[in-house]
Motif scaffolding. Sequence first.
Motif, PDB file in Angstrom:
ATOM      1  N   ILE A  83       0.943  -1.173  -0.073  1.00  0.00           N
ATOM      2  CA  ILE A  83      -0.251   0.087  -0.052  1.00  0.00           C
ATOM      3  C   ILE A  83       0.765   1.215   0.088  1.00  0.00           C
ATOM      4  N   LYS A  84       2.119   1.028   0.797  1.00  0.00           N
ATOM      5  CA  LYS A  84       2.706   2.263   0.874  1.00  0.00           C
ATOM      6  C   LYS A  84       3.618   2.555  -0.498  1.00  0.00           C
ATOM      7  N   ALA A  85       3.861   1.576  -1.134  1.00  0.00           N
ATOM      8  CA  ALA A  85       4.178   1.778  -2.566  1.00  0.00           C
ATOM      9  C   ALA A  85       3.600   2.191  -3.540  1.00  0.00           C
ATOM     10  N   SER A  86       2.305   1.824  -3.510  1.00  0.00           N
ATOM     11  CA  SER A  86       1.136   2.459  -4.350  1.00  0.00           C
ATOM     12  C   SER A  86       1.148   3.864  -4.089  1.00  0.00           C
ATOM     13  N   CYS A  87       0.971   4.230  -2.856  1.00  0.00           N
ATOM     14  CA  CYS A  87       0.883   5.709  -2.329  1.00  0.00           C
ATOM     15  C   CYS A  87       1.900   6.465  -3.121  1.00  0.00           C
ATOM     16  N   TYR A  88       3.180   6.009  -2.761  1.00  0.00           N
ATOM     17  CA  TYR A  88       4.323   6.927  -3.511  1.00  0.00           C
ATOM     18  C   TYR A  88       4.061   6.784  -4.874  1.00  0.00           C
ATOM     19  N   THR A  89       3.547   5.788  -5.621  1.00  0.00           N
ATOM     20  CA  THR A  89       3.537   5.716  -7.135  1.00  0.00           C
ATOM     21  C   THR A  89       2.442   6.736  -7.673  1.00  0.00           C
ATOM     22  N   ILE A  90       1.214   6.591  -6.836  1.00  0.00           N
ATOM     23  CA  ILE A  90       0.209   7.629  -6.972  1.00  0.00           C
ATOM     24  C   ILE A  90       0.646   9.091  -6.859  1.00  0.00           C
ATOM     25  N   LEU A  91       1.489   9.251  -6.093  1.00  0.00           N
ATOM     26  CA  LEU A  91       1.736  10.616  -5.847  1.00  0.00           C
ATOM     27  C   LEU A  91       2.859  11.111  -6.907  1.00  0.00           C
ATOM     28  N   GLY A  92       3.762  10.060  -7.155  1.00  0.00           N
ATOM     29  CA  GLY A  92       4.682  10.414  -8.231  1.00  0.00           C
ATOM     30  C   GLY A  92       4.215  10.729  -9.260  1.00  0.00           C
ATOM     31  N   MET A  93       3.194   9.827  -9.944  1.00  0.00           N
ATOM     32  CA  MET A  93       2.513  10.428 -11.114  1.00  0.00           C
ATOM     33  C   MET A  93       1.601  11.577 -11.148  1.00  0.00           C
ATOM     34  N   ALA A  94       0.965  11.676  -9.845  1.00  0.00           N
ATOM     35  CA  ALA A  94       0.120  13.158  -9.884  1.00  0.00           C
ATOM     36  C   ALA A  94       1.143  14.235  -9.996  1.00  0.00           C
TER      37      ALA A  94
END
Length: 142
Positions: free
Chosen positions: A70-81
């Motif tokens: 979930i943490k990796a997904s969170c950072y990925t979403i923010l990196g994309m945004a």
Amino acid sequence: MTGVQTCALPISPDEPNLLDETGLLDEAILKKEISICNEIHKQFKDSCYWSVAKVKQDLSACGNIEDKDIKASCYTILGMARQDALICNNIQEDIDKDFCYDAVAKEKQDLSICSSIKFPNIRDRKSTRLNSSHIPLSRLPS
């Protein structure tokens, strides 16, 4: 007949009340307030932090997440945004970090980011990226 009986089972004090937890989660998202997540039962905390991070674009919220996926997904979403590949560096697992770089490269349409990817099977999918993100061949790193 004495009293009204229902099918609902009594809630154990150790079990979270779903309505209360959902209300707190909604409040945290609406107010974009990470501190409200601290009041939520541990079963729902990571989801709360992830949701607040997404709406607030707050990296510190991702840092509070315990589950590594979930943490990796969170950072990925923010990196994309934010279209910022440096955010991917917060991810511990190399494979998850590579997927983050790949997602940001696609979102930003900048294949130079792919040079940070360690796993060849992810890094070398240029043709797939080109078909899905319409990056001109001239922008491919050599």
